[in-house]
Scaffold this motif. Structure first.
Motif, mmCIF file in Angstrom:
data_model
loop_
_atom_site.group_PDB
_atom_site.id
_atom_site.type_symbol
_atom_site.label_atom_id
_atom_site.label_comp_id
_atom_site.label_asym_id
_atom_site.label_seq_id
_atom_site.Cartn_x
_atom_site.Cartn_y
_atom_site.Cartn_z
ATOM 1 N N ARG A 34 11.463 23.974 -13.962
ATOM 2 C CA ARG A 34 10.824 24.035 -12.647
ATOM 3 C C ARG A 34 11.833 23.778 -11.532
ATOM 4 N NH1 ARG A 34 6.068 20.019 -12.849
ATOM 5 N NH2 ARG A 34 5.359 21.008 -10.939
ATOM 6 N N MET A 35 12.690 22.770 -11.720
ATOM 7 C CA MET A 35 13.670 22.441 -10.690
ATOM 8 C C MET A 35 14.671 23.577 -10.483
ATOM 9 S SD MET A 35 12.804 19.746 -9.356
ATOM 10 C CE MET A 35 12.053 18.184 -9.522
ATOM 11 N N HIS A 36 15.125 24.161 -11.580
ATOM 12 C CA HIS A 36 16.082 25.270 -11.461
ATOM 13 C C HIS A 36 15.449 26.462 -10.740
ATOM 14 C CE1 HIS A 36 19.743 24.009 -13.507
ATOM 15 N NE2 HIS A 36 18.974 23.319 -14.326
ATOM 16 N N LEU A 37 14.194 26.764 -11.069
ATOM 17 C CA LEU A 37 13.529 27.881 -10.408
ATOM 18 C C LEU A 37 13.242 27.578 -8.942
ATOM 19 C CD1 LEU A 37 11.108 29.015 -13.249
ATOM 20 C CD2 LEU A 37 13.175 30.176 -12.456
ATOM 21 N N LEU A 38 12.848 26.339 -8.646
ATOM 22 C CA LEU A 38 12.619 25.956 -7.250
ATOM 23 C C LEU A 38 13.891 26.095 -6.422
ATOM 24 C CD1 LEU A 38 10.408 22.768 -7.546
ATOM 25 C CD2 LEU A 38 9.782 24.906 -6.441
ATOM 26 N N ALA A 39 15.018 25.745 -7.019
ATOM 27 C CA ALA A 39 16.299 25.779 -6.309
ATOM 28 C C ALA A 39 16.686 27.193 -5.873
ATOM 29 C CB ALA A 39 17.401 25.169 -7.173
ATOM 30 N N THR A 40 16.095 28.210 -6.503
ATOM 31 C CA THR A 40 16.397 29.589 -6.100
ATOM 32 C C THR A 40 15.760 29.936 -4.761
ATOM 33 O OG1 THR A 40 14.454 30.608 -7.152
ATOM 34 C CG2 THR A 40 16.443 30.311 -8.526
ATOM 35 N N GLY A 41 14.746 29.140 -4.360
ATOM 36 C CA GLY A 41 14.065 29.421 -3.108
ATOM 37 C C GLY A 41 12.981 30.470 -3.224
ATOM 38 N N ARG A 42 12.732 30.961 -4.424
ATOM 39 C CA ARG A 42 11.733 32.009 -4.628
ATOM 40 C C ARG A 42 10.465 31.488 -5.298
ATOM 41 N NH1 ARG A 42 14.378 36.252 -8.029
ATOM 42 N NH2 ARG A 42 12.444 37.349 -7.607
ATOM 43 N N TYR A 43 10.375 30.168 -5.480
ATOM 44 C CA TYR A 43 9.233 29.580 -6.176
ATOM 45 C C TYR A 43 8.644 28.433 -5.371
ATOM 46 C CZ TYR A 43 10.599 32.257 -10.258
ATOM 47 O OH TYR A 43 10.905 33.279 -11.118
ATOM 48 N N LEU A 44 7.381 28.155 -5.657
ATOM 49 C CA LEU A 44 6.638 27.081 -5.034
ATOM 50 C C LEU A 44 5.915 26.337 -6.145
ATOM 51 C CD1 LEU A 44 5.489 25.963 -2.284
ATOM 52 C CD2 LEU A 44 3.609 27.565 -2.622
#
Length: 106
Positions: A34-44
């Motif tokens: 979750r943290m890695h995906l959030l860091a992309t800026g494309r997830y909430l």
């Protein structure tokens, strides 16, 4: 929501149901993913206050002022009857209680 995708920890939370309606959703139990995906800026996603408090700077996360109308989840420590807790467990419980009290006063 454009190209924004939604992450959820619980498969049947109100947040996930809204995400499914949008057509863009991803369910994972892994906080690291979750943290890695959030860091992309494309997830909430929805995070606990504690998770956000200790990870926001490292992962450049920002709290959005949204009230989801979801109740806070209580946290409890349970022990078994007629069992003596180890000194390590007793220390852990003591520290958690002190931390909880300090968070209530700040």
């Amino acid at each position: 929501m454009g190209d924004l995708r939604l992450l959820s920890l619980r498969p049947y939370s109100a947040f996930t149901l809204a995400a499914r309606r949008s057509g863009h959703h991803f369910v994972t139990f892994s906080l690291d993913v979750r943290m890695h995906l959030l860091a992309t800026g494309r997830y909430l996603t929805v995070l606990s206050d504690t998770t956000l408090k200790y990870n926001s700077e490292r992962w450049s996360l920002k709290r959005l002022p949204i009230d989801l109308g979801m109740p806070e989840m209580p946290i409890a420590i349970f022990t078994l009857k007629n069992r003596t807790v180890s000194p390590v467990v007793a220390l852990f419980v003591e520290r958690v209680r002190a931390l909880a009290k300090s968070d209530l006063t700040t």
